[in-house]
Design an enzyme around this catalytic site. Structure first.
Site, PDB file in Angstrom:
ATOM      1  N   GLY A 296      61.870  -3.068  25.440  1.00 38.97           N
ATOM      2  CA  GLY A 296      60.519  -3.511  25.791  1.00 38.97           C
ATOM      3  C   GLY A 296      60.357  -5.010  25.652  1.00 38.97           C
ATOM      4  N   GLY A 300      55.045  -9.500  25.246  1.00 33.65           N
ATOM      5  CA  GLY A 300      54.515  -9.254  23.907  1.00 33.65           C
ATOM      6  C   GLY A 300      55.485  -9.267  22.749  1.00 33.65           C
ATOM      7  N   ARG A 321      62.190  -2.404  31.891  1.00 33.08           N
ATOM      8  CA  ARG A 321      62.202  -1.979  33.295  1.00 33.08           C
ATOM      9  C   ARG A 321      62.112  -3.201  34.196  1.00 33.08           C
ATOM     10  NH1 ARG A 321      57.113   1.701  33.504  1.00 33.08           N
ATOM     11  NH2 ARG A 321      56.475   0.089  32.033  1.00 33.08           N
ATOM     12  N   GLU A 327      63.478 -13.172  30.713  1.00 31.86           N
ATOM     13  CA  GLU A 327      63.731 -14.555  30.292  1.00 31.86           C
ATOM     14  C   GLU A 327      62.450 -15.376  30.288  1.00 31.86           C
ATOM     15  OE1 GLU A 327      66.948 -16.403  32.307  1.00 31.86           O
ATOM     16  OE2 GLU A 327      68.414 -14.867  31.746  1.00 31.86           O
ATOM     17  N   ASP A 359      65.187   1.582  31.836  1.00 33.43           N
ATOM     18  CA  ASP A 359      63.971   2.383  31.758  1.00 33.43           C
ATOM     19  C   ASP A 359      64.201   3.404  30.640  1.00 33.43           C
ATOM     20  OD1 ASP A 359      61.886   4.168  32.025  1.00 33.43           O
ATOM     21  OD2 ASP A 359      61.982   4.257  34.212  1.00 33.43           O
ATOM     22  N   ASN A 386      61.248  -1.179  20.311  1.00 34.57           N
ATOM     23  CA  ASN A 386      59.905  -1.697  20.536  1.00 34.57           C
ATOM     24  C   ASN A 386      59.203  -1.056  21.728  1.00 34.57           C
ATOM     25  OD1 ASN A 386      57.647  -3.757  20.566  1.00 34.57           O
ATOM     26  ND2 ASN A 386      58.678  -4.259  22.495  1.00 34.57           N
ATOM     27  N   TYR A 454      49.335   9.429  22.438  1.00 35.22           N
ATOM     28  CA  TYR A 454      50.023   8.226  21.956  1.00 35.22           C
ATOM     29  C   TYR A 454      50.114   8.253  20.427  1.00 35.22           C
ATOM     30  CZ  TYR A 454      50.773   3.260  20.866  1.00 35.22           C
ATOM     31  OH  TYR A 454      51.260   2.075  20.361  1.00 35.22           O
ATOM     32  N   VAL A 489      47.019  -5.810  18.506  1.00 34.38           N
ATOM     33  CA  VAL A 489      47.842  -6.980  18.810  1.00 34.38           C
ATOM     34  C   VAL A 489      47.409  -7.534  20.157  1.00 34.38           C
ATOM     35  CG1 VAL A 489      50.192  -7.893  18.998  1.00 34.38           C
ATOM     36  CG2 VAL A 489      49.755  -5.854  17.608  1.00 34.38           C
TER      37      VAL A 489
END
Length: 543
Positions: A296, A300, A321, A327, A359, A386, A454, A489
């Protein structure tokens, strides 16, 4: 710690062990320390001994600060008049207190069905009432002086999370109470719109006089690996050193309105003892030149973790993904940290960054990445799980596909990555690898009805963290597993959920680098210390 230089701390129970170690570490960072205990004549000797013990273990770090003064004062925490007298002396002599470390505690080897009332009363009077009186007086003193950045730190215990032994039930009850008092004070600060912080550091077995005075503890734990007093003292320094918007609760870590990140840093000993504790330090040198996989990483937290590791000399395989975004995201995360004054140069030669498409909902993608790592870099030493997905959908009306993708990424994808990383490490004879799951406050409670699935996956991550720790114990492995659980966050993850953004968009939040700092903290602990969990919230989080 620079902002605390020249200010005043009160440390209770400072005539031995943790209290003495906290006192010398604060003093060495320029804080004037009022160290109190019943055995006042032992305080200066104990503080000097704690410093020397740390030196003998190679754990003493020189600072550039002008040392603060040490004031040894007699105080029995079971006597309110003693506590009030100390605060009166501090006010008249030093002006007031800015830091309170509630370390003093008592334990009696007595059961819950046959112990004398007096044994229970003294434990309750010191561990709950004495702590509460000290806290009240410290906060009133700060408010009376207009001090809005003070910090209260309770030294709790793993016993605040579970009752380990039947003949320590009353002690465990008081430590459970300390956790409630921590959260209650956080909500008091929120109600008063205050930027003060409260943290709780909850260690497991510590090699101190406290343990040795209780035969049943000494007999059970004498041969087991334990924490040293300076381990806990460093946890205190860590929470004190967090930015103003982050509050650490160590046991703790937990951390979230000023981003009051209660950091609950829960640390477990590496010998497999099933108990929790807290530790903090800063030592990333041993990871230089080694390999980390961060999932991930196209935005973030993942991007922030990637640049932090890279800057400390770690070669980072950053996957997502959206491989074309990686970068750019890593560079943006670094620039944003610089703009907030949160970027710290390191002496390490930067590691390489490898951006790879993956993925997490597709096992074949995960296996392909691990195959590439093995063939190109030899293997992985650090895994940061993450990547996660959230869908704004309920439990009674959501399409099955929404649930499936959340489960596939947040539980199965994480588990497949973990399995492949551990198998790779074991095949290469790597026994010091580290797995870190980025979870959520939703792993502790369901915050919103339309994020229950979640939350279910994040509760599952907590179980997977503990299950992996027990797997390592079973294999007599020195590998580590940690879990970092943030509150709100300020990332793209939040902004991509419209209802969530509306509800929490105006609330205080953590920055991605706050979580990356927590990851470095966990990675930097000594071999005998494992940060089991960091629960971190922003100061002022309402839930």
């Amino acid at each position: 710690m620079e902002r605390w230089s020249g200010r005043v701390a009160l440390v209770t129970g400072a005539s031995a062990g943790i209290g003495a170690a906290v006192a010398y570490q604060l003093q060495d960072h320029g804080v004037h320390v009022v160290a109190v205990a019943r055995r006042v004549e032992k305080i200066e000797e104990a503080v000097a001994k704690a410093r020397q013990d740390a030196k003998s273990r190679g754990r003493y770090h020189e600072t550039k600060a002008k040392p603060g003064k040490l004031y040894a004062k007699k105080c029995d925490l079971a006597k309110e008049e003693d506590i009030l007298a100390v605060f009166k002396w501090i006010k008249e002599t030093l002006g007031g207190v800015d830091i309170l470390v509630n370390n003093a505690a008592l334990e009696k080897e007595s059961g819950i069905t046959d112990a004398p009332t007096e044994d229970w009363r003294i434990v309750v009077d010191v561990n709950i009432l004495g702590l509460s009186i000290c806290t009240r007086e410290a906060v009133q003193n700060m408010r009376g002086r207009g001090v809005d950045d003070g910090h209260i730190i309770h030294i709790g215990s793993v016993a605040g999370h579970n009752v380990g032994l039947h003949n320590s039930t009353m002690y465990a009850a008081t430590k459970h109470a300390v956790l409630a008092l921590t959260e209650g004070l956080r909500k008091d600060f929120l109600e008063h719109k205050s930027n003060m912080k409260v943290s709780c550091v909850t260690p497991g077995v510590v090699k101190t006089e406290f343990r040795d005075k209780l035969p049943y503890l000494k007999n059970i734990f004498d041969k087991k690996v334990g924490l040293y007093s300076e381990d806990v003292a460093e946890a205190v320094l860590y929470v004190l050193g967090t930015p103003p918007h982050v509050q650490g609760e160590a046991g703790l870590l937990d951390g979230d309105a000023v981003s009051q990140a209660r950091r609950v840093l829960t640390v477990k000993e590496m010998n497999g003892e099933d108990r929790e504790c807290v530790y903090l330090t800063d030592n990333m040198e041993r990871w230089s030149g080694r390999v980390a996989l961060v999932t991930g990483a196209s935005a973030g937290i993942g991007a922030a973790v990637a640049y932090h590791l890279q800057d400390h000399g770690v070669h980072v395989v950053a996957v997502a993904r959206r491989v074309d975004k990686i970068e750019e995201a890593v560079a943006k995360a670094k620039q944003e940290a610089k703009s907030r004054g949160r970027y710290h140069e390191t002496k390490a030669k930067p590691g390489k960054l490898y951006a790879k498409k993956c993925d997490l909902a597709k096992e074949e993608d995960i296996l392909a990445v691990f195959k590439w790592i093995k063939e190109t870099l030899g293997g992985v030493d650090i895994l940061i799980n993450n990547a996660a997905i959230a869908k704004e959908s309920g439990l009674t009306d959501a399409p099955t596909e929404d649930w499936r993708i959340v489960l596939d990424v947040n539980i199965l994808g994480l588990s497949i990555c973990t399995r492949e990383a551990v198998q790779n490490m074991r095949a290469r004879g790597v026994d010091d690898g580290h797995i870190i799951h980025i979870s959520s406050v939703n792993g502790h409670k369901v915050v919103r009805h339309n994020s229950a699935m979640y939350a279910a996956t994040k509760h599952a991550v907590m179980a997977l963290t503990e299950g992996l720790r027990k797997d390592f114990v079973e294999h007599k492995s020195n590998m580590k597993i940690s879990c970092v659980s943030p509150g709100v966050v300020k990332t793209e993850f939040r902004d991509n959920l419209p209802n969530y953004a509306v509800q929490f968009g105006k609330m205080p939040g953590l920055y991605a680098e706050d979580l990356a700092d927590a990851v470095l903290y966990a990675l930097g602990t000594p071999p005998h210390v494992q940060i089991h969990e960091i629960l971190i919230k922003p100061v002022g989080e309402a839930f």
